[in-house]
Design a protein around this motif. Sequence first.
Motif, PDB file in Angstrom:
ATOM      1  N   THR A 226     -12.709   0.406   4.807  1.00  0.00           N
ATOM      2  CA  THR A 226     -11.549   0.498   4.645  1.00  0.00           C
ATOM      3  C   THR A 226     -11.055   0.075   3.255  1.00  0.00           C
ATOM      4  N   LEU A 227     -11.398  -1.123   2.959  1.00  0.00           N
ATOM      5  CA  LEU A 227     -11.164  -1.902   1.684  1.00  0.00           C
ATOM      6  C   LEU A 227     -11.663  -1.146   0.466  1.00  0.00           C
ATOM      7  N   ALA A 228     -12.780  -0.266   0.385  1.00  0.00           N
ATOM      8  CA  ALA A 228     -13.007   0.688  -0.526  1.00  0.00           C
ATOM      9  C   ALA A 228     -12.117   1.807  -0.698  1.00  0.00           C
ATOM     10  N   GLY A 229     -11.798   2.287   0.383  1.00  0.00           N
ATOM     11  CA  GLY A 229     -10.698   3.440   0.470  1.00  0.00           C
ATOM     12  C   GLY A 229      -9.455   2.997   0.013  1.00  0.00           C
ATOM     13  N   ALA A 230      -8.957   1.883   0.350  1.00  0.00           N
ATOM     14  CA  ALA A 230      -7.760   1.507  -0.100  1.00  0.00           C
ATOM     15  C   ALA A 230      -7.657   0.948  -1.598  1.00  0.00           C
ATOM     16  N   ILE A 231      -8.717   0.320  -2.230  1.00  0.00           N
ATOM     17  CA  ILE A 231      -8.622   0.275  -3.650  1.00  0.00           C
ATOM     18  C   ILE A 231      -8.794   1.731  -4.181  1.00  0.00           C
TER      19      ILE A 231
END
Length: 192
Positions: A162-167
């Motif tokens: 999720t963090l990678a997608g958000a970034i």
Amino acid sequence: MTTTRTPSRFVMPPEAVLRAREKLVLDHFHDEVTQDWDATLSTFPHPHYELIAQMLVHDGDSEVRGYYNDTRVAFPDQDHELIAFRHSPDAVIAEFWLLGTHLGNLGPIPPTGSTHRTRMTAYFIFDENENLVTERIYFDQLTILKQLLGGLDKRSPRDLLTLAGAIKGALSMSGAEPDPRLFETTPPHLDD
């Protein structure tokens, strides 16, 4: 030739006008929270939002309804807490906390499940006929993003995805062209 009255920055409208403006803005806030879009849009003769942090303009019924839809998909429980109301010759200035839980996509940013509480200022600008013509909102996007990402568990593989997608989503949004209407400003005449 018709001329548009420019209000003096030193002369406040009568109390009755200020009270009517304030009631309209409070109704507008209430209708946004209850997601009564027809009532919210009825506070404008022509809906117009300017989001300064994102350099975006949402102009007209269709664009503003799209903006409402997108933000409520991302934050279905969006609410606010008023901090202060101020009046100027042509505007009501509202300071408030915007609150919400990130349960849907925020543009290309996937939901994090985190909450945010972000301090904002909105200028509700009125024309010479006392029509609400613009809601201009100032806030810090990074404050929201930090809160949404800060709630993720950096040890969880799912939250890391999720963090990678958000970034990735945030970076893709950073390349958007700013709306040129927000650059077309005229310095005030201060010699009167």
